[in-house]
Design an enzyme around this catalytic site. Structure first.
Site, mmCIF file in Angstrom:
data_model
loop_
_atom_site.group_PDB
_atom_site.id
_atom_site.type_symbol
_atom_site.label_atom_id
_atom_site.label_comp_id
_atom_site.label_asym_id
_atom_site.label_seq_id
_atom_site.Cartn_x
_atom_site.Cartn_y
_atom_site.Cartn_z
ATOM 1 N N LYS A 50 19.853 25.522 -14.556
ATOM 2 C CA LYS A 50 20.314 26.446 -15.596
ATOM 3 C C LYS A 50 19.202 27.409 -15.991
ATOM 4 O O LYS A 50 19.465 28.494 -16.490
ATOM 5 C CB LYS A 50 20.676 25.657 -16.867
ATOM 6 C CG LYS A 50 21.864 24.752 -16.756
ATOM 7 C CD LYS A 50 21.963 23.871 -18.016
ATOM 8 C CE LYS A 50 22.876 22.700 -17.777
ATOM 9 N NZ LYS A 50 22.796 21.652 -18.786
ATOM 10 N N LYS A 70 8.254 21.202 -17.542
ATOM 11 C CA LYS A 70 8.730 22.070 -18.620
ATOM 12 C C LYS A 70 7.601 22.534 -19.528
ATOM 13 O O LYS A 70 7.630 23.652 -20.031
ATOM 14 C CB LYS A 70 9.823 21.373 -19.434
ATOM 15 C CG LYS A 70 11.110 21.265 -18.642
ATOM 16 C CD LYS A 70 12.282 20.834 -19.465
ATOM 17 C CE LYS A 70 13.527 20.796 -18.591
ATOM 18 N NZ LYS A 70 14.624 20.060 -19.185
ATOM 19 N N LYS A 127 15.484 22.932 -7.116
ATOM 20 C CA LYS A 127 16.862 22.503 -7.416
ATOM 21 C C LYS A 127 17.616 23.622 -8.131
ATOM 22 O O LYS A 127 17.008 24.459 -8.805
ATOM 23 C CB LYS A 127 16.875 21.198 -8.207
ATOM 24 C CG LYS A 127 16.404 21.319 -9.599
ATOM 25 C CD LYS A 127 16.687 20.086 -10.435
ATOM 26 C CE LYS A 127 16.283 20.455 -11.851
ATOM 27 N NZ LYS A 127 16.362 19.522 -12.871
HETATM 28 P P1 TYM Z 1 21.285 18.255 -17.647
HETATM 29 O O1 TYM Z 1 22.068 18.778 -18.796
HETATM 30 O O2 TYM Z 1 20.104 19.035 -17.176
HETATM 31 O O3 TYM Z 1 22.232 18.055 -16.403
HETATM 32 C C1 TYM Z 1 23.477 17.398 -16.511
HETATM 33 C C2 TYM Z 1 23.729 16.575 -15.266
HETATM 34 O O4 TYM Z 1 23.732 17.410 -14.099
HETATM 35 C C3 TYM Z 1 22.837 16.862 -13.117
HETATM 36 N N1 TYM Z 1 22.226 17.980 -12.371
HETATM 37 C C4 TYM Z 1 22.268 18.088 -11.027
HETATM 38 N N2 TYM Z 1 22.816 17.311 -10.080
HETATM 39 C C5 TYM Z 1 22.693 17.719 -8.788
HETATM 40 N N3 TYM Z 1 22.034 18.853 -8.432
HETATM 41 C C6 TYM Z 1 21.457 19.660 -9.358
HETATM 42 N N4 TYM Z 1 20.833 20.785 -8.998
HETATM 43 C C7 TYM Z 1 21.564 19.291 -10.733
HETATM 44 N N5 TYM Z 1 21.124 19.844 -11.896
HETATM 45 C C8 TYM Z 1 21.546 19.023 -12.877
HETATM 46 C C9 TYM Z 1 21.801 16.113 -13.934
HETATM 47 O O5 TYM Z 1 21.134 15.137 -13.146
HETATM 48 C C10 TYM Z 1 22.646 15.507 -15.031
HETATM 49 O O6 TYM Z 1 23.261 14.310 -14.580
HETATM 50 N N6 TYM Z 1 18.545 14.619 -19.729
HETATM 51 C C11 TYM Z 1 19.867 14.976 -19.229
HETATM 52 C C12 TYM Z 1 20.963 14.855 -20.270
HETATM 53 C C13 TYM Z 1 21.056 13.541 -20.957
HETATM 54 C C14 TYM Z 1 21.585 12.333 -20.417
HETATM 55 C C15 TYM Z 1 21.501 11.377 -21.469
HETATM 56 C C16 TYM Z 1 22.111 12.008 -19.175
HETATM 57 C C17 TYM Z 1 20.673 13.272 -22.233
HETATM 58 N N7 TYM Z 1 20.959 11.990 -22.545
HETATM 59 C C18 TYM Z 1 21.937 10.079 -21.268
HETATM 60 C C19 TYM Z 1 22.546 10.681 -18.989
HETATM 61 C C20 TYM Z 1 22.457 9.741 -20.026
HETATM 62 C C21 TYM Z 1 19.830 16.418 -18.769
HETATM 63 O O7 TYM Z 1 19.040 17.202 -19.230
HETATM 64 O O8 TYM Z 1 20.852 16.738 -17.920
#
Ligand code: TYM
Length: 354
Positions: free
Chosen positions: A219, A114, A216
């Site tokens: 968003k 990032k 992957k």
């Molecule tokens: P975020 O908001 O980017 O994504 C949310 C969830 O979706 C999963 N994900 C995917 N799974 C499969 N294939 C993909 N292409 C894909 N893109 C996203 C992510 O793995 C995630 O589970 N840092 C985290 C948010 C967060 C969090 C936490 C998660 C903040 N605090 C505490 C768990 C526990 C994030 O940016 O996810």
């Protein structure tokens, strides 16, 4: 006594939710409600690391909450809230900023990706983001975290932070009698924070871009054709699948035949996840068929599964006050739990001992 099983996970309100978020995370959140107490959080404070000025953040936060509920999460039996309502997340982050080492955060691949080449200009928030994520989880002393594969490294860091905190403060934890016995390898130790386990299984732990099987689905991809958004209508879903990159070969009869064909493997994986089956069964069913036959079947399946979700999300979004009520109620319940943890943390670290 051991830690009571508790599930926590979070999703950022940045950009559209896509099929990867749904298959990799939200669908698992729904399933875990049957067997566990669960806390699901819209992590709005994390979104400031992507865009500081974010006028539509409240609506994006509501959209994620709407997706949780539309997918089947029950906010009465479990807790659904947004992070900014529980300031104990930020308070524990400060303690973790002092526990985590620069070297640990320097190794985070998401920060490197990032921040890109201009690291000097990246925000400190982006750098310490994993500490906030660890605090999200550990402020509830959660034991299990369902996520997609891309969050694995952050969860390893969460365990490292918990372990260092437990070690550094082991005497205080013992003196105050607030430790819980847990196994670390062969040993049994007493700690205040659990060593949280990631839940990353299933066929769709890493859904790839529809335009490039080596990236992957994300968003932040500038091409909207690279992802299926949960709010896409049936025509848009069909169009994106039709335009998805593939190779000229027909589908193989066994999954070994998907080797070195990342785009084909991704579409087969998406089909398997949506149909709740395995990749083996999907290739057996479509063996020898061209993508021109497979893609319409995949589009029909995706529309079938996603259209009801999108229409329920739209219905919920039409009543923002109702969603706000759910987030406020969830926030109040979460705050009680988080404050109980923080009261003890303040005593352990010696900040307040009354
Ligand atoms: P975020 O908001 O980017 O994504 C949310 C969830 O979706 C999963 N994900 C995917 N799974 C499969 N294939 C993909 N292409 C894909 N893109 C996203 C992510 O793995 C995630 O589970 N840092 C985290 C948010 C967060 C969090 C936490 C998660 C903040 N605090 C505490 C768990 C526990 C994030 O940016 O996810």
């Amino acid at each position: 006594m051991s830690f009571k099983p508790l599930v926590f996970s979070g999703v950022q309100p940045t950009g559209n939710l896509h099929l990867g978020n749904y298959l990799g995370a939200i669908r698992k959140f729904v399933a875990l409600q049957e067997s566990h107490d669960c806390i699901y959080c819209v992590v709005d404070m994390h979104s400031l690391t992507a865009t500081l000025v974010h006028e539509d953040l409240p609506d994006q936060t509501r959209a994620i909450a709407a997706a949780f509920i539309a997918a089947g999460i029950d906010p009465k039996k479990h807790i659904v809230f947004n992070q900014a309502r529980v300031m104990q997340h930020a308070e524990l982050t400060w303690v973790f900023n002092c526990v985590a080492r620069m070297g640990w955060l320097n190794r985070m691949t998401q920060f490197k990706e990032k921040a890109g080449k201009d690291r000097e200009n990246a925000s400190v928030g982006l750098f310490t983001y994993p500490d906030l994520m660890a605090a999200d989880i550990l402020v509830y002393r959660a034991t299990h975290v369902p996520v997609g594969d891309d969050q694995k490294q952050h969860l390893e860091l969460t365990r490292d932070i918990a372990q260092k905190f437990n070690n550094d403060f082991s005497k205080r934890i013992a003196d105050l009698g607030v430790g819980v016995e847990m196994a670390v390898g062969e040993e049994k130790v007493n700690g205040f924070f659990p060593l949280t386990e990631p839940l990353i299984g299933g066929v769709a732990t890493r859904v790839m871009s529809l335009r490039d099987g080596s990236k992957k689905m994300s968003k932040s991809d500038p091409s909207d054709l690279s992802r299926i958004n949960l709010t896409d209508d049936a025509d848009m879903i069909a169009k994106k699948i039709k335009k998805a990159k593939t190779d000229p070969e027909p589908l193989p009869s066994e999954i070994a035949g998907l080797k070195d064909r990342p785009e084909a493997e991704n579409l087969v994986g998406i089909y398997a996840a949506l149909a709740d089956t395995t990749k083996e069964k999907v290739v057996a069913e479509f063996a020898g068929r061209q993508f021109s036959a497979f893609k319409p079947a995949l589009a029909d399946l995706a529309v079938d599964k996603l259209a009801p979700l999108a229409s329920e999300m739209r219905r919920l979004m039409a009543d923002p006050a109702h969603i706000d009520g759910i987030l406020k109620d969830g926030g109040e319940r979460a705050r009680v739990l988080a404050e109980a943890t923080m009261k003890t943390v303040r005593r352990i670290v010696g900040l307040l001992d009354d």
